[in-house]
Every structure is written in C-alpha cells, then in structure tokens.
Scaffold this motif. Sequence first.
Motif, short mmCIF file in Angstrom:
data_model
loop_
_atom_site.label_atom_id
_atom_site.label_comp_id
_atom_site.label_asym_id
_atom_site.label_seq_id
_atom_site.Cartn_x
_atom_site.Cartn_y
_atom_site.Cartn_z
N ALA A 40 9.18 10.33 -0.95
CA ALA A 40 10.25 9.69 -1.71
C ALA A 40 10.19 10.12 -3.17
O ALA A 40 9.11 10.42 -3.69
N HIS A 41 11.34 10.12 -3.81
CA HIS A 41 11.39 10.39 -5.25
C HIS A 41 10.73 9.21 -5.95
O HIS A 41 11.10 8.07 -5.75
N GLY A 42 9.72 9.48 -6.73
CA GLY A 42 8.99 8.40 -7.39
C GLY A 42 7.69 8.14 -6.67
O GLY A 42 6.71 8.82 -6.90
N HIS A 43 7.71 7.19 -5.76
CA HIS A 43 6.49 6.83 -5.04
C HIS A 43 6.75 6.88 -3.55
O HIS A 43 7.85 6.63 -3.08
N GLY A 44 5.73 7.18 -2.80
CA GLY A 44 5.83 7.20 -1.34
C GLY A 44 5.65 8.61 -0.82
O GLY A 44 6.54 9.45 -0.96
N THR A 45 4.49 8.87 -0.26
CA THR A 45 4.17 10.18 0.28
C THR A 45 3.93 10.07 1.77
O THR A 45 3.17 9.22 2.21
N ASN A 46 4.59 10.95 2.54
CA ASN A 46 4.43 11.02 3.98
C ASN A 46 4.69 9.66 4.63
O ASN A 46 3.87 9.13 5.37
N VAL A 47 5.86 9.11 4.34
CA VAL A 47 6.27 7.80 4.84
C VAL A 47 7.33 7.97 5.92
O VAL A 47 8.34 8.63 5.71
N ALA A 48 7.09 7.38 7.09
CA ALA A 48 8.07 7.40 8.18
C ALA A 48 9.04 6.24 7.99
O ALA A 48 8.62 5.09 7.87
N ILE A 49 10.34 6.55 7.94
CA ILE A 49 11.35 5.51 7.75
C ILE A 49 12.44 5.64 8.81
O ILE A 49 12.80 6.75 9.20
N PRO A 50 12.98 4.52 9.26
CA PRO A 50 14.11 4.59 10.19
C PRO A 50 15.39 4.88 9.42
O PRO A 50 15.58 4.41 8.30
N VAL A 51 16.25 5.68 10.03
CA VAL A 51 17.56 5.98 9.43
C VAL A 51 18.64 5.72 10.46
O VAL A 51 18.39 5.73 11.67
N THR A 52 19.84 5.48 9.97
CA THR A 52 20.99 5.29 10.84
C THR A 52 21.75 6.61 10.96
O THR A 52 21.57 7.52 10.15
N GLN A 53 22.61 6.68 11.95
CA GLN A 53 23.52 7.82 12.02
C GLN A 53 24.48 7.69 10.86
O GLN A 53 25.02 6.62 10.58
N GLY A 54 24.70 8.79 10.13
CA GLY A 54 25.61 8.78 8.99
C GLY A 54 24.87 8.68 7.68
O GLY A 54 23.79 9.25 7.51
N TYR A 55 25.43 7.93 6.75
CA TYR A 55 24.98 7.89 5.35
C TYR A 55 23.78 6.98 5.16
O TYR A 55 23.80 5.81 5.54
N THR B 95 6.68 16.98 11.07
CA THR B 95 5.84 16.07 11.83
C THR B 95 6.29 14.64 11.59
O THR B 95 6.36 14.20 10.45
N GLY B 96 6.64 13.95 12.63
CA GLY B 96 7.07 12.57 12.52
C GLY B 96 8.57 12.39 12.36
O GLY B 96 9.06 11.26 12.35
N ALA C 274 20.74 8.35 14.75
CA ALA C 274 19.72 7.42 14.29
C ALA C 274 18.35 7.91 14.75
O ALA C 274 18.23 8.60 15.76
N GLY C 275 17.34 7.59 13.98
CA GLY C 275 15.98 7.99 14.35
C GLY C 275 15.03 7.74 13.21
O GLY C 275 15.23 6.84 12.40
N THR C 276 14.00 8.57 13.14
CA THR C 276 12.97 8.45 12.11
C THR C 276 12.87 9.75 11.33
O THR C 276 12.89 10.83 11.92
N VAL C 277 12.80 9.64 10.01
CA VAL C 277 12.48 10.79 9.18
C VAL C 277 11.20 10.46 8.42
O VAL C 277 11.01 9.32 7.98
N THR C 278 10.34 11.45 8.28
CA THR C 278 9.11 11.28 7.51
C THR C 278 9.31 12.02 6.21
O THR C 278 9.61 13.22 6.21
N ILE C 279 9.16 11.31 5.10
CA ILE C 279 9.59 11.82 3.79
C ILE C 279 8.53 11.67 2.71
O ILE C 279 7.60 10.88 2.84
#
Length: 94
Positions: A57-72, A83-84, A50-55
């Motif tokens: 997104a397909h469509g809209h959303g540039t350089n957005v930090a989002i929390p993710v879980t371990q796994g899927y 960065t981030g 688990a942690g943060t990925v900065t992505i």
Amino acid sequence: MSTRKFQNMSPELDGPLSNFLAITPNDSADITFPPDGKNTCSRALICGAAGTVTIDAHGHGTNVAIPVTQGYNPIMVTRIYATGTDVTTIVAGW
C-alpha cells in the motif's frame, strides 16, 4: 477540435480517473506508472472479478492480502504481488 477545459488543473483525489494501466502482478517489482514515472501509486484498482489482491500500500502496509470487488476499488498501491493474488484482470487508475 476538442479541447480540455481543465487541462492545467491538478485532479483531486475524489475526481475522475484519467490514466489507466493494465497490471501484471509481480513479486519483485513495483508498478511503473507511465508516461513520466512521476506517479508512485494508483488511486484505484479496477478488477475484472471479485477476489484477493496482495499489495504494497502507498504509505504503510507491505505484502498485505485484501479482498476486492469486481469493478472500482479505491486503493492506493505501489505493488501487486503475483503470490496471493487470484484476480486475473487488474487495471490501475490514477
């Protein structure tokens, strides 16, 4: 000999993933999806912790930090920034 019964059918967005690519986050380049480069985004990220990925997104959303879980994580991304991003094991699936 094994044959794929559904090889001529397109996978649905909620269907199983059939392609995987280990990702190295990069601040200046989009993810290149092999083998033919036709795919432009992931359907999911599989994260080792688990942690943060900065992505981007397909469509809209540039350089957005989002929390993710371990796994899927069902996230359609075109870029993962170094960065981030604090998750070290990331696999894109499509």
